[in-house]
Design an enzyme around this catalytic site. Structure first.
Site, PDB file in Angstrom:
ATOM      1  N   HIS A  80     -11.822  37.053 -33.140  1.00 48.13           N
ATOM      2  CA  HIS A  80     -12.069  37.053 -31.703  1.00 48.13           C
ATOM      3  C   HIS A  80     -11.065  37.951 -31.018  1.00 48.13           C
ATOM      4  CE1 HIS A  80     -12.561  35.540 -27.565  1.00 48.13           C
ATOM      5  NE2 HIS A  80     -13.781  35.235 -27.960  1.00 48.13           N
ATOM      6  N   GLU A 119     -19.657  31.900 -32.194  1.00 44.28           N
ATOM      7  CA  GLU A 119     -21.000  32.281 -32.620  1.00 44.28           C
ATOM      8  C   GLU A 119     -21.392  31.654 -33.955  1.00 44.28           C
ATOM      9  OE1 GLU A 119     -18.848  34.575 -31.506  1.00 44.28           O
ATOM     10  OE2 GLU A 119     -19.786  35.364 -29.681  1.00 44.28           O
TER      11      GLU A 119
END
Length: 361
Positions: free
Chosen positions: A252, A305
Site C-alpha cells: 500500500h 483489496e
C-alpha cells in the site's frame, strides 16, 4: 515568473489541502472518520449511520429524517426510465453510473456548487449518492423491500433476499471503504469541486479515476490471483515475483504496517467461512513470507483489496461488480470531500515544468 516548487512524483507526502473528514496514519496502521475509528464503525454501525457522519458531520447515527431523504431521492419517478435507457446502451455498471449522474444533473437542472448555499450542496450530495446503488446494480428478481441501502443493493445484485450475515459482512466492507485520505479519486473530486462545478461532474470525474486498475480495479484481480495459484500458492507466487510482476492485493502507498482494513475484512471473511477463505489465508501467509524475503526493507502486507474480493464473493457478488461495489462505498466519501472543498474559494491549480524542445533549465 513565479518560483516553482519541486515535489515528489505522484505528490507523495505533499499536503494539498486541509480536511476534517478522515485521517490515515500509515505508520501506526490506523485510520478514522471524524475522530471515530473507521474499523470500529465498520464493526458496529450501519452504512447509513456512517454516511450521515461523513456528510453531515454529526454523530455516527442516521436520524429518521436523513434516511427519509435517501428514500425520497431514490423514489424519484424519473430514475427508472433514465437508468433503463442507459442500460440499453451499455452493461458496464461504472459507465451506467457515470451516464446516469450526468443525465440526472440535466434532468434535475442541478446548479453549480459555486451558485448553491450549504443546504443546496448537501441536498445534491445526498441525492447523487442515493442514485449510485440504483444505477450500479441491475434489477434482478423482485423489487427490494426497503430494508436499507446495503440489503437492497445486495438483493438487486444477486436476485435473492440476503441473509443477515451477508448484509453485515458487506456493510462492514462498504463502511471501511467509504473514505481513505487523499487517494486519487478523492483528490480528483476535490480538484473539480474547486472549480465550482456541479456535484455530478465532481462525482463523475472521481468515478473515472476509481475505474483504473491501480485504484479501484484491484479486488477482482486479487481473486484472479487466487484462481491462478490454486492449491500451490508458493510456486505460483514465486513465479510471479521472479518475473517482476506485482501481486495484486499486496502493499500500500500509505501503510508501512498491516492495513487495518485488510485485518478487519479477514476477520469478516473468517466469520463467513468456506474453502475460498481458507485458500485466501494460506495465500496471504505465503505471499507475505516471500515478499518479506525479497524486500526486507519494506512491509508488503495484504491490503484492503485482497480480502474485499473474498468477502464480496462470499456474499454472492459477481466479480464484475467488485469495482462498482467499491464505487458505491467511495461515493459517500467523495460527496463529503466535495462539500468540504466547496467551502474553499481557491481553485486547485498546480504548475508544470516544461522539459520539451527549447526548454531552459
Amino acid at each position: 515568473m513565479s518560483h516553482l516548487i519541486d515535489v515528489p512524483r505522484g505528490l507523495n507526502g505533499v499536503v494539498a489541502a486541509e480536511t476534517a473528514i478522515s485521517d490515515v496514519n500509515g505508520e501506526a496502521g490506523f485510520y478514522h472518520y471524524r475522530g471515530h475509528s473507521a474499523v470500529d464503525l465498520a464493526r458496529t454501525r450501519t452504512f447509513e449511520d456512517v454516511w450521515h457522519l461523513l456528510v453531515v458531520d454529526g454523530a455516527p447515527h442516521a436520524p429518521h429524517d436523513f434516511e427519509l431523504r435517501i428514500a425520497d431521492a431514490q423514489a424519484d419517478e424519473r430514475l427508472p426510465a433514465l437508468i433503463a435507457a442507459v442500460r440499453e446502451r451499455t452493461d458496464d455498471p461504472i459507465a451506467v453510473l457515470r451516464a446516469v449522474w450526468t443525465l440526472s444533473a440535466s434532468a434535475l437542472r442541478s446548479a453549480a456548487l459555486y451558485d448553491l448555499d450549504e443546504t443546496g450542496r448537501l441536498d445534491d450530495a445526498i441525492r447523487y449518492a442515493a442514485i449510485a446503488p440504483l444505477a450500479l446494480a441491475p434489477l434482478s428478481g423482485r423489487m427490494p423491500a426497503g430494508r436499507g441501502v446495503v440489503s437492497d443493493y445486495l438483493e438487486r445484485v444477486t436476485g435473492v433476499v440476503p441473509d443477515d450475515a451477508h448484509v453485515r459482512a458487506l456493510s462492514a466492507y462498504l463502511v471501511a471503504a467509504m473514505d481513505h485520505g487523499f487517494n486519487a479519486s478523492t483528490f480528483t473530486a476535490r480538484v473539480i469541486a474547486s472549480t465550482g462545478a456541479d456535484m455530478a461532474s465532481c462525482l463523475s470525474g472521481a468515478l473515472g479515476a476509481l475505474s483504473g486498475p491501480l485504484h479501484g480495479g484491484a479486488p477482482a484481480r486479487a481473486l484472479d490471483s487466487l484462481d491462478a495459484a490454486g492449491g500451490d500458492p508458493g510456486a505460483w507466487i514465486a513465479g510471479e515475483l521472479s518475473a517482476g510482476r506485482r501481486l495484486m492485493g499486496f502493499g500500500h502507498a500509505v501503510y508501512r504496517t498491516a492495513d487495518p482494513r485488510s485485518e478487519l475484512l479477514r476477520e469478516v471473511a473468517r466469520g463467513l467461512g468456506g474453502g475460498r477463505v481458507e485458500q485466501a489465508l494460506a495465500f496471504q501467509a505465503e505471499a507475505e513470507r516471500q515478499l518479506a524475503a525479497r524486500h526486507p526493507e519494506r512491509a508488503l502486507k495484504a491490503n484492503v483489496e485482497f480480502y474485499a474480493a473474498v468477502v464480496m464473493e462470499q456474499c454472492g457478488i459477481p466479480r464484475g461488480m467488485f469495482t462498482p461495489t467499491f464505487a458505491l462505498a467511495r461515493t459517500i466519501g467523495w460527496t463529503a470531500h466535495v462539500l468540504e472543498q466547496a467551502r474553499d474559494p481557491k481553485i486547485i491549480r498546480p504548475a508544470a515544468r516544461y522539459v520539451g524542445v527549447g526548454a531552459v533549465f
